[in-house]
Design a protein around this motif. Structure first.
Motif, mmCIF file in Angstrom:
data_model
loop_
_atom_site.group_PDB
_atom_site.id
_atom_site.type_symbol
_atom_site.label_atom_id
_atom_site.label_comp_id
_atom_site.label_asym_id
_atom_site.label_seq_id
_atom_site.Cartn_x
_atom_site.Cartn_y
_atom_site.Cartn_z
ATOM 1 N N GLY A 74 -2.586 2.632 -1.771
ATOM 2 C CA GLY A 74 -1.134 2.481 -1.881
ATOM 3 C C GLY A 74 -0.725 1.579 -3.044
ATOM 4 O O GLY A 74 0.363 1.708 -3.576
ATOM 5 N N GLY A 98 10.296 -0.755 0.897
ATOM 6 C CA GLY A 98 9.164 -0.120 1.564
ATOM 7 C C GLY A 98 7.995 0.074 0.599
ATOM 8 O O GLY A 98 6.837 0.045 0.999
ATOM 9 N N GLY A 99 8.311 0.229 -0.680
ATOM 10 C CA GLY A 99 7.277 0.401 -1.696
ATOM 11 C C GLY A 99 6.424 -0.833 -1.897
ATOM 12 O O GLY A 99 5.378 -0.778 -2.534
ATOM 13 N N ARG A 100 6.869 -1.966 -1.351
ATOM 14 C CA ARG A 100 6.114 -3.201 -1.518
ATOM 15 C C ARG A 100 5.136 -3.434 -0.370
ATOM 16 O O ARG A 100 4.452 -4.458 -0.339
ATOM 17 C CB ARG A 100 7.060 -4.412 -1.630
ATOM 18 N N TYR A 101 5.083 -2.497 0.594
ATOM 19 C CA TYR A 101 4.264 -2.728 1.785
ATOM 20 C C TYR A 101 2.805 -3.043 1.463
ATOM 21 O O TYR A 101 2.225 -3.982 2.009
ATOM 22 C CB TYR A 101 4.336 -1.521 2.732
ATOM 23 N N ALA A 102 2.239 -2.263 0.534
ATOM 24 C CA ALA A 102 0.805 -2.418 0.267
ATOM 25 C C ALA A 102 0.474 -3.789 -0.321
ATOM 26 O O ALA A 102 -0.679 -4.192 -0.337
ATOM 27 C CB ALA A 102 0.326 -1.309 -0.670
ATOM 28 N N ARG A 152 11.423 3.743 -5.205
ATOM 29 C CA ARG A 152 10.439 3.213 -4.259
ATOM 30 C C ARG A 152 9.026 3.373 -4.805
ATOM 31 O O ARG A 152 8.191 2.481 -4.664
ATOM 32 C CB ARG A 152 10.569 3.911 -2.903
ATOM 33 N N THR A 156 6.093 0.227 -6.123
ATOM 34 C CA THR A 156 4.701 -0.025 -5.713
ATOM 35 C C THR A 156 3.886 -0.595 -6.867
ATOM 36 O O THR A 156 2.801 -1.092 -6.646
ATOM 37 C CB THR A 156 3.997 1.270 -5.264
ATOM 38 N N ARG B 256 6.603 -3.976 10.580
ATOM 39 C CA ARG B 256 6.818 -3.551 9.201
ATOM 40 C C ARG B 256 6.220 -2.170 8.913
ATOM 41 O O ARG B 256 6.908 -1.303 8.382
ATOM 42 C CB ARG B 256 6.280 -4.598 8.215
ATOM 43 N N LEU B 260 8.185 1.872 8.175
ATOM 44 C CA LEU B 260 7.872 2.958 7.249
ATOM 45 C C LEU B 260 7.582 4.246 8.004
ATOM 46 O O LEU B 260 7.994 5.326 7.604
ATOM 47 C CB LEU B 260 6.672 2.577 6.369
#
Lengths: 262, 371
Positions: A74, A98-102, A152, A156, B256, B260
């Motif tokens: 990701g 949400g793109g920062r989750y990883a 998004r 990432t 979190r 998603l």
């Protein structure tokens, strides 16, 4: 940096992709062109591990894709699909974050860091969505939503972008600006992008590498000038096309030659 | 340090009378406030949860004074704060009512409410449908079957009941998920149908087990099936409290990635979520919550629907805020419902599930119509 080695994908008895090898390097924008059902999306999906190839393997930085955790993938590969149906209201900012989750660490209690917010603000500016951050995704127009999906993916900070018909819902101006954005992303950040598209003219103008697929087989790969010829395209798309040079850019310009019915 | 920044900005504004500078300051502030409304933050979560915790404590105290024997607030508070050593003007009977009957019951109501609301919010996120609810999906019924099997075949023990209920809830969860799931999440039609199928199948199992019981126990069972919090004992309550805390914390920690997954499992996978693992963890935690709450309090319906919906509507859809806030609000909601259930037609009692369904069923219809 990302490589498919002799990849075949089967769905039961149907062969979606047959023995395809390709490689994208930093700065590449590769377009995959082919008719419906040619295996373009399956190939793209295999490149980030959503679909496992039945034969062959995907290499990321020369290591098998399976050896990376989902989080690590990701951080390296981002996917832009056509806008999804959202079952719950979510703001544009939340969506992009949400793109920062990883990248989430343990220091912020599972919340976004200042850096995450800075990056979100930057990509919202790049996609001209800075005034939309508090708007809900399902209140946006199709084009705005598609830009949010790209935002998004850019958030990432992945070095590889996989785009599945990202311009399908966009007007002419936004089609070009989206691909310009992807092109600039590849040039400035030494990123690579693989884009599945039906819009051959956009591919001709922005891609530096084109792959033609037909019935799951790789027919040709190379520079747009070499691959987007009348002969090859007529074979792949099963329709007669005319190819000449675009009057401004000089890139191949493809015009379908329909047999007009009167 | 947001406050120190704004203080610095404020002093700068005071010192310079420059118009341009002032204008940029307002623009900055507008951008900042826009961003604050655009997402939930840790700060907002702590404020909302803090406020809900205060409400929960106040409601618990009021509920403890109410009932066939009214307890004066001042004496009740003194007794509570001294742990029962100084009971003031309370008689020995009143003291026994407070510590052996009302407090366990209020604690059980709180844990049942928190469990059902938090698990409801998680099921909704996983199935990507705001109508998902443990009772309507048949998951509460699965837990009920587990409980009854434990009672009839394994002998009533404080541990076998919640464990078997957990197993029943987990089995029902997997069946419903398999039946209802589609590419774009669960459609309401599929979801409700899956719930009906699972519920009716288990209802027949319940009828079958009931026929094996003697007549005297049947009445108390029918009552329990609709939600009955009167069986709370000081010992069983600790199982409920511990499992509720464990379950709610586990779900909040997965909030979190759940955010998603709520928007699409494939997108979540692309963004780096181990979808299968998170799904399993959420299923386990949610089933634990439903299982234990049903084993001890019966099937209380609609809590998992009403409470998360109200929380999302009034605060945010971010699960990091919704799940803990729904747990706290759900606790208050069931305490109020149970206090009504035991006081409105006193000395007789209503099942608490009847009260929650009275509020929940109309809301469900409203949500279904609104689409």
């Amino acid at each position: 940096m990302l490589e498919a080695k002799n990849v075949s994908i089967d769905y039961g008895k149907r062969h979606a992709v047959v023995d395809v090898s390709l490689r994208v390097s930093p700065g590449d924008l590769m377009a995959i062109v082919g008719a419906n059902g040619a295996g373009k999306s399956s190939l793209l999906r295999a490149l980030n591990g959503t679909i496992r190839p039945s034969v062959g393997e995907i290499l990321l930085d020369d290591k098998p894709l399976n050896s990376f955790s989902r989080r690590a993938v990701g951080r390296r590969i981002a996917v832009v699909t056509q806008e999804a149906l959202l079952a719950f209201p979510v703001s544009v900012l939340e969506y992009v974050l949400g793109g920062r989750y990883a990248w989430s660490g343990s220091g912020t209690w599972g919340w976004e860091s200042e850096r995450d917010l800075e990056i979100a603000a930057r990509v919202l500016r790049q996609t001209e969505l800075e005034n939309f951050s508090a708007r809900l995704m399902n209140e946006l127009s199709g084009g705005e939503r598609q830009r949010a999906v790209l935002a998004r993916a850019l958030a990432t900070e992945a070095g590889i972008l996989l785009l599945d018909e990202p311009t399908a819902n966009l007007d002419l101006a936004h089609q070009a600006s989206m691909l310009q954005l992807v092109r600039a992303h590849c040039d400035e950040r030494a990123a690579a992008a693989v884009i599945v598209t039906h819009d051959i003219n956009l591919a001709a103008e922005f891609a530096n590498n084109v792959v033609l697929l037909k019935g799951g087989h790789l027919i040709a790969a190379g520079k747009p000038r070499d691959v987007l010829t009348e002969e090859l395209l007529s074979e792949v798309l099963e329709i007669k096309v005319l190819v000449d040079a675009h009057p401004l850019s000089g890139a191949p310009r493809i015009t379908p030659a329909h047999e007009l019915r009167r | 340090m947001a406050w120190s920044k704004s203080l610095a900005r404020f002093t700068r504004k005071l010192l310079s009378k420059d118009n341009v500078n002032e204008r940029t300051t307002t623009i900055d502030r507008n951008a900042a406030s826009l961003e604050r409304n655009a997402r939930a933050t840790l700060r907002k979560t702590l404020i909302v949860c803090g406020a809900l915790a205060v409400v929960l404590i106040l409601i618990s105290i009021v509920a403890a004074t109410m009932g066939s024997e009214r307890l004066p607030v001042a004496d009740l508070l003194r007794a509570l704060f001294t742990g029962g050593t100084n009971t003031g003007a309370l008689t020995a009977t009143q003291r026994a009512i407070l510590f052996d009957i009302r407090l366990p019951r209020i604690l059980l109501a709180a844990t049942v409410g928190a469990s059902l609301a938090a698990s409801g919010a998680s099921y909704q996120a996983l199935l990507r449908n705001a109508l998902a609810e443990p009772y309507l999906l048949g998951i509460s019924n699965g837990a009920a079957v587990g409980t009854m099997v434990a009672l009839v075949f394994l002998g009533a023990n404080e541990w076998t009941r919640p464990l078997m209920a957990f197993g029943g809830a987990l089995a029902a969860t997997f069946v419903v998920y398999r039946l209802a799931r589609g590419r774009a999440g669960a459609t309401p039609e599929k979801l409700i149908l899956a719930g009906v199928i699972v519920t009716t199948f288990q209802s027949s199992a319940i009828v079958f087990i009931t026929t094996l019981m003697d007549a005297t126990r049947i009445r108390s069972f029918t009552f329990w099936l609709l939600g009955d919090l009167s069986q709370a004992t000081p010992r069983s309550i600790w199982i409920a409290v511990v499992s509720t805390v464990v379950g709610v914390v586990a779900l909040t920690l997965k909030a979190r990635p759940l955010n998603l997954m709520m928007l699409g499992e494939r997108d979540a996978f692309d963004l780096g979520v181990e979808v299968e693992r998170v799904r399993l963890q959420v299923f386990l935690a949610a089933s634990l919550l439903v299982g234990v709450s049903v084993a001890l309090g019966g099937s209380v319906g609609y809590v998992g629907l009403v409470v998360p919906h109200l929380v999302r509507m009034s605060t945010s859809g971010d699960n990091r805020l919704t799940i803990p806030a729904a747990a706290l609000a759900g606790a208050s909601f069931v305490i109020v419902a149970d206090t009504l259930a035991r006081t409105v037609i006193a000395p007789r009692e209503l099942p608490v599930g009847a009260i929650t369904a009275l509020i929940g069923a109309p809301l469900f219809i409203y949500l279904l119509k609104r689409r």
